[in-house]
Design a protein around this motif. Sequence first.
Motif, short mmCIF file in Angstrom:
data_model
loop_
_atom_site.label_atom_id
_atom_site.label_comp_id
_atom_site.label_asym_id
_atom_site.label_seq_id
_atom_site.Cartn_x
_atom_site.Cartn_y
_atom_site.Cartn_z
N ASP A 27 1.35 -1.09 0.56
CA ASP A 27 -0.60 0.29 -0.10
C ASP A 27 1.08 1.25 0.35
O ASP A 27 0.60 2.61 -0.51
N LYS A 28 2.34 1.38 1.15
CA LYS A 28 3.24 2.37 0.58
C LYS A 28 3.15 2.71 -0.57
O LYS A 28 2.99 3.68 -0.88
N ALA A 29 4.48 1.46 -1.09
CA ALA A 29 4.69 1.14 -2.49
C ALA A 29 3.74 1.95 -3.70
O ALA A 29 4.27 2.96 -4.57
N LEU A 30 2.88 1.95 -3.59
CA LEU A 30 1.23 2.41 -4.67
C LEU A 30 1.30 3.77 -4.04
O LEU A 30 0.76 4.59 -5.47
N THR A 31 1.32 4.92 -3.47
CA THR A 31 0.96 5.81 -3.21
C THR A 31 2.78 6.42 -3.75
O THR A 31 1.80 7.47 -4.85
N GLY A 32 3.55 5.57 -3.95
CA GLY A 32 4.03 6.57 -5.08
C GLY A 32 3.93 6.44 -6.28
O GLY A 32 4.08 7.37 -7.06
N ILE A 33 3.32 5.31 -6.76
CA ILE A 33 2.81 5.58 -8.51
C ILE A 33 1.55 5.78 -8.71
O ILE A 33 1.75 6.11 -9.72
N PHE A 34 0.98 5.78 -7.60
CA PHE A 34 -0.26 6.84 -7.78
C PHE A 34 -0.96 7.61 -7.01
O PHE A 34 -1.34 7.62 -5.91
N PRO A 35 0.04 8.43 -7.20
CA PRO A 35 0.56 10.23 -6.39
C PRO A 35 -1.08 9.98 -5.88
O PRO A 35 -1.62 11.24 -4.81
N ALA A 36 -2.77 10.66 -7.20
CA ALA A 36 -3.71 11.02 -7.16
C ALA A 36 -4.45 10.16 -6.02
O ALA A 36 -5.66 10.75 -5.61
N LEU A 37 -3.98 9.33 -4.78
CA LEU A 37 -5.50 8.38 -4.97
C LEU A 37 -4.26 7.98 -3.76
O LEU A 37 -2.96 7.76 -2.72
N SER A 38 -4.92 7.82 -2.42
CA SER A 38 -5.00 8.52 -0.86
C SER A 38 -4.46 6.87 0.02
O SER A 38 -4.67 5.58 -0.83
N ARG A 39 -3.62 6.79 0.91
CA ARG A 39 -3.46 4.99 1.33
C ARG A 39 -4.51 4.47 1.38
O ARG A 39 -4.16 3.17 1.02
N ALA A 40 -5.14 5.57 2.50
CA ALA A 40 -6.42 4.73 2.79
C ALA A 40 -7.41 4.36 1.79
O ALA A 40 -8.10 3.00 1.92
#
Length: 332
Positions: A27-40
């Motif tokens: 979930d943390k890695a995905l926030t880096g490549i999809f910055p428009a989406l929050s971790r939650a």
Amino acid sequence: MSDEPLIEDDEPTVLEARLEAGGTRLDKALTGIFPALSRARLQALLAEDAVSRDGQTVSSGSAKAQAGLYTIILPPVISATPAPEAIPLTVLFEDADLIVVDKPAGMAAHPAPGSETGTLVNALLAHCGASLSGIGGVARPGIVHRLDKDTSGVMVAAKSDRAHAGLSALFAAHDIERTYIALTRGAPSPSKGRIETLIGRSSSDRKKMAVLRSGGRNAVTDYVVQRVFGLPAKAGGAPMAARVACTLHTGRTHQIRVHLASKGAPILGDQVYGSGSPATAVRAAIVEAGLARQALHAAVLGFVHPVTGEPLRFETAPPPDMGELERLLEAL
């Protein structure tokens, strides 16, 4: 991908980005490549089987990320606050904490593109007023589970936050009795059994669900053929149609529709999973009955009241379109 707000649309949005190196929490890695989406938000999408890596569904945000091409199916978003609408409801039970209704086919559970009004939420806001639980969010107050828009049957909604939390826990633990009635093309074989598969997004059509060999989430359906129609003249032949009772042990998206289709007995009227054409006589019966949806009805819902501890069980008969189709099928 940019940080600009995501555009609302009538169709799901497909996002893709490549993760070059893994090792950290997914979930943390995905926030880096999809910055428009929050971790939650990403965690919620993972739980909904909306995230895949190289075509394989991933669902655990706490797992270590692996390098690869990640795809996210982002459902359409409704931003407007739904308004109360004086829509008649068939109420099976109601107290200060929850309400149980028999949802008609054609009514969406909550607002979505293409179904902004006339939903169960709109009706509940008018019926329950300010008492409806707000935990489900602005667009989905009180909603703890869903039926497809064109599936009829028993649904429960929360009127208090404590009921919402309790019902959500029951559904998460699969501690709910849920039985559906389906009218199918042909009949699943054997006449009674358990279907246990992995279900996730189809690799060929990301808007559909499918039985997968790997990835996806475990899905369990018990079924029993209650009646067959149009028996063949030759021994060993397949009937034209059947009435099948399905009991859910998990609640995956489109689970019964996908499982019955995987057994070669798709639900009659299902435009998404009903591959192949029914027999001519069955097609004629569908037209005469006026069935314009998948022939699927949530007939039984049983659970322990999350506040009072009272055992509750509700059962309703399929509505007229399915009832008339079954009557016509009996004459085959």
